[in-house]
Design an enzyme around this catalytic site. Structure first.
Site, short mmCIF file in Angstrom:
data_model
loop_
_atom_site.label_atom_id
_atom_site.label_comp_id
_atom_site.label_asym_id
_atom_site.label_seq_id
_atom_site.Cartn_x
_atom_site.Cartn_y
_atom_site.Cartn_z
N TYR A 157 0.81 -1.20 0.14
CA TYR A 157 0.12 -0.01 -0.11
C TYR A 157 0.64 1.17 -0.05
O TYR A 157 0.78 1.99 -0.78
CB TYR A 157 -0.85 -0.13 1.22
N LYS A 161 0.87 4.41 -2.94
CA LYS A 161 0.49 5.85 -2.60
C LYS A 161 1.94 6.41 -2.78
O LYS A 161 1.86 7.66 -3.32
CB LYS A 161 0.19 5.81 -1.15
N1 LIG Z 1 -9.13 5.26 5.92
C1 LIG Z 1 -8.00 5.45 6.15
O1 LIG Z 1 -7.46 5.30 7.57
C2 LIG Z 1 -7.25 6.24 5.37
C3 LIG Z 1 -5.85 6.84 5.77
C4 LIG Z 1 -5.19 7.43 4.72
C5 LIG Z 1 -5.78 7.40 3.05
N2 LIG Z 1 -6.92 7.09 2.92
C6 LIG Z 1 -7.27 6.82 1.58
O2 LIG Z 1 -8.47 7.68 1.42
C7 LIG Z 1 -9.25 7.35 0.33
C8 LIG Z 1 -10.57 6.90 0.67
O3 LIG Z 1 -10.83 5.68 1.59
P1 LIG Z 1 -11.71 5.60 2.91
O4 LIG Z 1 -10.86 5.60 4.00
O5 LIG Z 1 -12.79 6.63 2.76
O6 LIG Z 1 -12.19 4.04 2.79
P2 LIG Z 1 -13.59 3.42 1.98
O7 LIG Z 1 -14.58 3.80 2.61
O8 LIG Z 1 -13.10 1.96 1.77
O9 LIG Z 1 -13.64 4.14 0.45
C9 LIG Z 1 -12.89 3.67 -0.56
C10 LIG Z 1 -13.63 3.78 -1.95
O10 LIG Z 1 -13.02 3.67 -3.08
C11 LIG Z 1 -13.87 3.11 -3.79
N3 LIG Z 1 -13.33 2.10 -4.65
C12 LIG Z 1 -12.57 0.91 -4.48
N4 LIG Z 1 -12.24 0.48 -5.63
C13 LIG Z 1 -12.67 1.01 -6.73
C14 LIG Z 1 -12.77 0.70 -8.00
N5 LIG Z 1 -12.16 -0.28 -8.55
N6 LIG Z 1 -13.70 1.56 -8.89
C15 LIG Z 1 -14.26 2.65 -8.29
N7 LIG Z 1 -14.35 2.94 -6.72
C16 LIG Z 1 -13.66 2.06 -6.07
C17 LIG Z 1 -14.88 2.39 -3.07
O11 LIG Z 1 -16.27 2.50 -3.48
P3 LIG Z 1 -16.80 1.11 -4.16
O12 LIG Z 1 -16.62 -0.01 -3.27
O13 LIG Z 1 -18.37 1.25 -4.12
O14 LIG Z 1 -16.42 0.92 -5.78
C18 LIG Z 1 -15.04 3.32 -1.72
O15 LIG Z 1 -16.06 4.44 -2.15
C19 LIG Z 1 -8.36 6.02 -0.35
O16 LIG Z 1 -7.64 6.31 -1.36
C20 LIG Z 1 -7.46 5.75 0.90
O17 LIG Z 1 -6.28 5.06 0.55
C21 LIG Z 1 -7.43 6.06 3.97
#
Ligand SMILES: NC(=O)c1ccc[n+]([C@@H]2O[C@H](COP(=O)([O-])OP(=O)(O)OC[C@H]3O[C@@H](n4cnc5c(N)ncnc54)[C@H](OP(=O)(O)O)[C@@H]3O)[C@@H](O)[C@H]2O)c1
Length: 271
Positions: A157, A161
């Site tokens: 991961y 990133k």
């Molecule tokens: N949560 C954390 O601790 C954290 C920390 C740092 C960075 N981030 C980053 O923040 C961003 C959002 O993550 P989140 O925390 O909000 O997690 P999340 O709720 O799991 O959201 C991930 C989103 O990505 C979408 N997605 C995944 N694969 C996809 C695909 N093939 N096509 C289209 N959409 C896709 C999912 O929608 P569907 O499943 O409906 O497609 C979902 O809406 C990510 O880039 C993650 O790396 C998260």
């Protein structure tokens, strides 16, 4: 923050069905933006659309798997037909991966790069003609504090990133002459379904992080602030910023701290 900072602007968000993307949709709508909401779970993007419509925004929910070229082409066609152009593209969709590098299946690594990196490139390139139809557009890439420093058990991961971070810098310089801004926002641990959705090396699991998590709404508010100020690089949470600093000035010490912290959170496969 004054209301309507993005009045009438069109914001396209990938991964808008849940977590940070969905919270960002509400935050930009509260500032007067209209939204194009893309993700695979159609019922949830429709729900997200209803949420922002209740805030007065126009919304276009689109079922789209960003790893599928035909879906991304259709997304852009629908965006153009509906709104004529895009002011802000938010590349937010992402997928995590947990486990030691040695135990990661190559297929998992490829999938994590496919969603976090290659699909981001695909969406960005497809959106550029729509962004060029509006003056002063923006691309906001959602990375992670883990894109700034590799941590044990999170290598796949972190690498994906880090690739996003490098691409963001290149793209920023390439598009500067066109007055298109390219921003990077790097959240720390955030309370979403991210850890449930992520991939794991066989038998490996992670317990909840020992640090206080941000809410998706807090991350979304920071994205809106970064957008308004066209801030090139936003690293969220104090631990996140300390991590980047500690890594710069005492990388060996930081290795030891990171190893202890992450291994304490890990559940290993049964022998
Ligand atoms: N949560 C954390 O601790 C954290 C920390 C740092 C960075 N981030 C980053 O923040 C961003 C959002 O993550 P989140 O925390 O909000 O997690 P999340 O709720 O799991 O959201 C991930 C989103 O990505 C979408 N997605 C995944 N694969 C996809 C695909 N093939 N096509 C289209 N959409 C896709 C999912 O929608 P569907 O499943 O409906 O497609 C979902 O809406 C990510 O880039 C993650 O790396 C998260």
């Amino acid at each position: 923050m004054p209301p309507g900072a993005f009045a009438g602007q069109v914001v396209l968000i990938t991964g808008a069905s849940s977590g940070i993307g969905r919270a960002a949709a509400r935050a930009y709508a509260a500032q007067g933006a209209h939204l194009i909401l893309a993700a695979r779970r159609e019922d949830m993007v429709r729900e997200a659309a209803r949420e922002v419509e209740a805030l007065g925004a126009r919304a276009l929910p689109v079922r789209c798997d960003i790893t599928v070229a035909a879906d991304v082409e259709r997304l852009m066609r629908e965006a153009e037909a509906h709104f004529g152009g895009v002011d802000i593209l938010i590349n937010n969709a992402g997928l995590g991966l947990f486990g030691p590098v040695e135990a990661l299946a190559e297929e998992q690594l490829r999938q994590v790069f496919e969603v976090n990196f290659f699909a981001l490139v695909r969406v960005t390139r497809a959106a550029l003609p729509l962004l060029r139809k509006r003056p002063g557009g923006q691309i906001l890439n959602v990375s992670s504090v883990l894109g700034h420093r590799g941590l044990p058990l999170l290598g796949g991961y972190c690498a994906a990133k880090a690739a996003v971070n490098a691409l963001t810098e290149s793209l920023r310089a390439e598009l500067a002459a066109e007055r298109l801004s390219v921003l990077l926002v790097s959240p720390g641990f955030t309370e979403t379904g991210f850890r449930q959705a992520r991939l794991h090396a066989e038998g490996w699991r992670q317990s909840p992080p020992p640090l206080k998590e941000m809410s998706a709404d807090e991350v979304a508010a920071a994205m809106v602030r970064a957008s308004r100020r066209r801030r090139r690089d936003t690293i969220l949470t104090l631990p996140g910023r300390l991590m980047v600093l500690a890594n710069r000035f005492a990388p060996g010490l930081f290795d030891a701290v990171a190893r202890r912290m992450i291994h304490r959170m890990a559940r290993r496969p049964e022998p």
